[in-house]
Design a protein around this motif. Structure first.
Motif, PDB file in Angstrom:
ATOM      1  N   MET A   1      -2.901   1.093   7.573  1.00 35.13           N
ATOM      2  CA  MET A   1      -2.508   1.765   6.349  1.00 35.13           C
ATOM      3  C   MET A   1      -1.099   2.312   6.544  1.00 35.13           C
ATOM      4  O   MET A   1      -0.792   2.911   7.555  1.00 35.13           O
ATOM      5  N   ARG A   2      -0.244   2.087   5.556  1.00 38.85           N
ATOM      6  CA  ARG A   2       1.107   2.635   5.545  1.00 38.85           C
ATOM      7  C   ARG A   2       1.173   3.680   4.448  1.00 38.85           C
ATOM      8  O   ARG A   2       0.477   3.560   3.448  1.00 38.85           O
ATOM      9  N   SER A   3       2.000   4.707   4.649  1.00 36.57           N
ATOM     10  CA  SER A   3       2.035   5.807   3.688  1.00 36.57           C
ATOM     11  C   SER A   3       3.453   6.224   3.352  1.00 36.57           C
ATOM     12  O   SER A   3       4.366   6.062   4.157  1.00 36.57           O
ATOM     13  N   CYS A  35      -3.211  -1.802  -5.526  1.00 35.37           N
ATOM     14  CA  CYS A  35      -3.019  -1.742  -4.068  1.00 35.37           C
ATOM     15  C   CYS A  35      -2.470  -0.413  -3.562  1.00 35.37           C
ATOM     16  O   CYS A  35      -2.327  -0.238  -2.358  1.00 35.37           O
ATOM     17  N   LEU A  36      -2.181   0.520  -4.452  1.00 39.85           N
ATOM     18  CA  LEU A  36      -1.653   1.822  -4.041  1.00 39.85           C
ATOM     19  C   LEU A  36      -2.711   2.891  -4.312  1.00 39.85           C
ATOM     20  O   LEU A  36      -3.185   3.040  -5.441  1.00 39.85           O
ATOM     21  N   SER A  76      -2.487  -0.538   1.690  1.00 40.36           N
ATOM     22  CA  SER A  76      -3.235  -1.334   2.653  1.00 40.36           C
ATOM     23  C   SER A  76      -2.306  -2.255   3.426  1.00 40.36           C
ATOM     24  O   SER A  76      -1.353  -2.806   2.859  1.00 40.36           O
ATOM     25  N   SER A  77      -2.585  -2.455   4.675  1.00 39.10           N
ATOM     26  CA  SER A  77      -1.790  -3.383   5.490  1.00 39.10           C
ATOM     27  C   SER A  77      -2.044  -4.836   5.102  1.00 39.10           C
ATOM     28  O   SER A  77      -1.324  -5.725   5.541  1.00 39.10           O
ATOM     29  N   ARG A  78      -3.045  -5.066   4.282  1.00 43.50           N
ATOM     30  CA  ARG A  78      -3.361  -6.436   3.860  1.00 43.50           C
ATOM     31  C   ARG A  78      -2.414  -6.966   2.790  1.00 43.50           C
ATOM     32  O   ARG A  78      -2.415  -8.149   2.500  1.00 43.50           O
TER      33      ARG A  78
END
Length: 138
Positions: A1-3, A35-36, A76-78
């Protein structure tokens, strides 16, 4: 997960109304663009809990005070999410404010994000360049 964290220069009520418009019927978190994941967080909850002191100082200098609340946007990292993050951040900062990402201690303005400005070789939410720089040699 990126933020990222967004500190809009408007009242929480106006921010919630914008997010309700972008994510009808979805709260806690708001789901924007599929996605956010957007959370409203306060200093009393967990805001700044795992922040480096330099990042907090940079934000405080840029805002003129230490904000008591922010929006945490998780991606998501996906998915890449870059276009969606930029679009949402620019909408949230339309009347001013600052955004911070996981990749630098720079407080980003809407103008810098819109103009794709680079600071120390990184752009806003520039996880690709950041990961390339931090890759361990084989």
């Amino acid at each position: 997960m990126r933020s990222i964290f967004v500190f809009p220069d408007v009242e929480q009520v106006a921010v919630a109304a914008l997010l309700d418009e972008l994510s009808p019927g979805q709260r806690h978190p708001w789901l924007v663009d599929g996605c956010l994941f957007v959370w409203l967080t306060t200093e009393g909850e967990c805001l700044y809990l795992d922040w480096e002191s330099q990042a907090v100082r940079s934000l405080t200098r840029a805002c003129g005070h230490r904000p008591g609340w922010a929006l945490q946007v998780d991606v998501s990292s996906r998915v890449d999410g870059t276009a969606e993050v930029r679009s949402l951040t620019l909408a949230l900062l339309a009347q001013g404010g600052i955004a911070m990402d996981d990749y630098s201690d720079h407080p980003w303005t809407a103008n810098e994000i819109a103009n794709d400005a680079a600071v120390e070789g990184l752009r806003f939410f520039d996880f690709k360049t950041y990961y390339e720089r931090t890759k361990l040699p084989h």
